[in-house]
Design a protein around this motif. Structure first.
Motif, PDB file in Angstrom:
ATOM      1  N   GLY A  90       2.123  14.240  -6.734  1.00 49.09           N
ATOM      2  CA  GLY A  90       0.741  13.478  -6.539  1.00 49.09           C
ATOM      3  C   GLY A  90       0.862  12.349  -5.729  1.00 49.09           C
ATOM      4  N   ASN A  91       2.173  12.153  -5.127  1.00 45.16           N
ATOM      5  CA  ASN A  91       2.038  10.581  -4.156  1.00 45.16           C
ATOM      6  C   ASN A  91       2.432  10.841  -2.821  1.00 45.16           C
ATOM      7  N   GLY A  92       2.259  12.063  -2.258  1.00 38.43           N
ATOM      8  CA  GLY A  92       2.427  12.793  -0.793  1.00 38.43           C
ATOM      9  C   GLY A  92       3.724  12.999  -0.500  1.00 38.43           C
ATOM     10  N   THR A  93       4.739  13.071  -1.462  1.00 40.55           N
ATOM     11  CA  THR A  93       6.012  13.758  -1.389  1.00 40.55           C
ATOM     12  C   THR A  93       6.118  15.254  -0.786  1.00 40.55           C
ATOM     13  N   ALA A  94       7.156  15.746  -0.234  1.00 40.36           N
ATOM     14  CA  ALA A  94       7.064  17.014   0.171  1.00 40.36           C
ATOM     15  C   ALA A  94       7.074  17.906  -0.974  1.00 40.36           C
TER      16      ALA A  94
END
Length: 230
Positions: A204-208
């Motif tokens: 939930g933090n924009g990681t792949a």
């Protein structure tokens, strides 16, 4: 304000520069649309053919309908994103769709979000039992059922349908073009998009997005379903 017991908001039109063909909700208003009431066949030249909801308003739609409302490209109020034939949410508005409500036959002409458009920091909550049917956007535009932009939020519970099939944030009729990313989303081309099929994301933090484990099924987003025996 309460719209209930089969009441209808029907056949209203506002200009190319205005939002909220059926009606607009501003300030700290609280609105309930319930018990087979509906917003039908209204037109806004800029945004929110059926209803435009802004500022810190709260709207609950329980067993209500938004049907055959329209919006088209215009030069209107800057705090509303252009679109949202059924409903448009802006600023800090919160809308809850629940209890057999229908968003049906709304048309966004040369703009996005035929059913519902969510922008600003607004939050759309869609609960089980809600159905989206035959909402249409022009070719080249996105979000036939729902379009989410800016820093807005979208929550969809199990049991929501589109054309009789389950609707999730990963459905083709839902467009995510927002920040920041939530669980099940990854950062792509500067905006948060749903993890595609065969991948998932719990961060939930924009990681792949992660590849689906060999012993599971991953339809996309944050869903990982273990295969039988695992």
């Amino acid at each position: 304000m309460t719209i209930t017991n089969g009441s209808m908001v029907f056949g209203n039109v506002c200009s190319r520069r205005e939002a909220g063909g059926g009606f607009g909700v501003q300030g700290t208003a609280v609105v309930l649309v319930a018990n087979r009431s509906g917003v039908y066949n209204n037109t806004a030249g800029f945004a929110g053919g059926g209803m435009a909801i802004g500022q810190s308003s709260r709207v609950v739609i329980t067993n209500g309908s938004f049907v055959a409302n329209n919006t088209c490209i215009g030069t209107g109020q800057g705090r509303f994103a252009n679109g949202g034939a059924g409903l448009v949410l802006a600023e800090d508005a919160v809308v809850v769709l629940e209890g057999g409500s229908r968003i049906e036959g709304n048309a966004a002409v040369n703009t996005s979000g035929a059913g519902v458009l969510v922008s600003g920091t607004a939050h759309l909550v869609v609960k089980g039992g809600v159905e989206f049917v035959n909402n249409l956007v022009s070719p080249g535009f996105v979000g036939a059922d729902i379009a989410v932009f800016a820093h807005a939020r979208l929550s969809i519970s199990p049991g929501v349908l589109s054309q009789g099939r389950p609707l999730t944030k990963c459905s083709k009729s839902v467009f995510l073009g927002k920040l920041p990313c939530e669980v099940g989303e990854h950062l792509a081309a500067g905006i948060c998009q749903c993890c595609p099929a065969y991948t998932y994301n719990f961060a939930g933090n924009g990681t792949a997005c992660e590849q689906c484990p060999a012993n599971a099924l991953c339809p996309g987003g944050d869903v990982v379903q273990p295969l039988p025996g695992y």
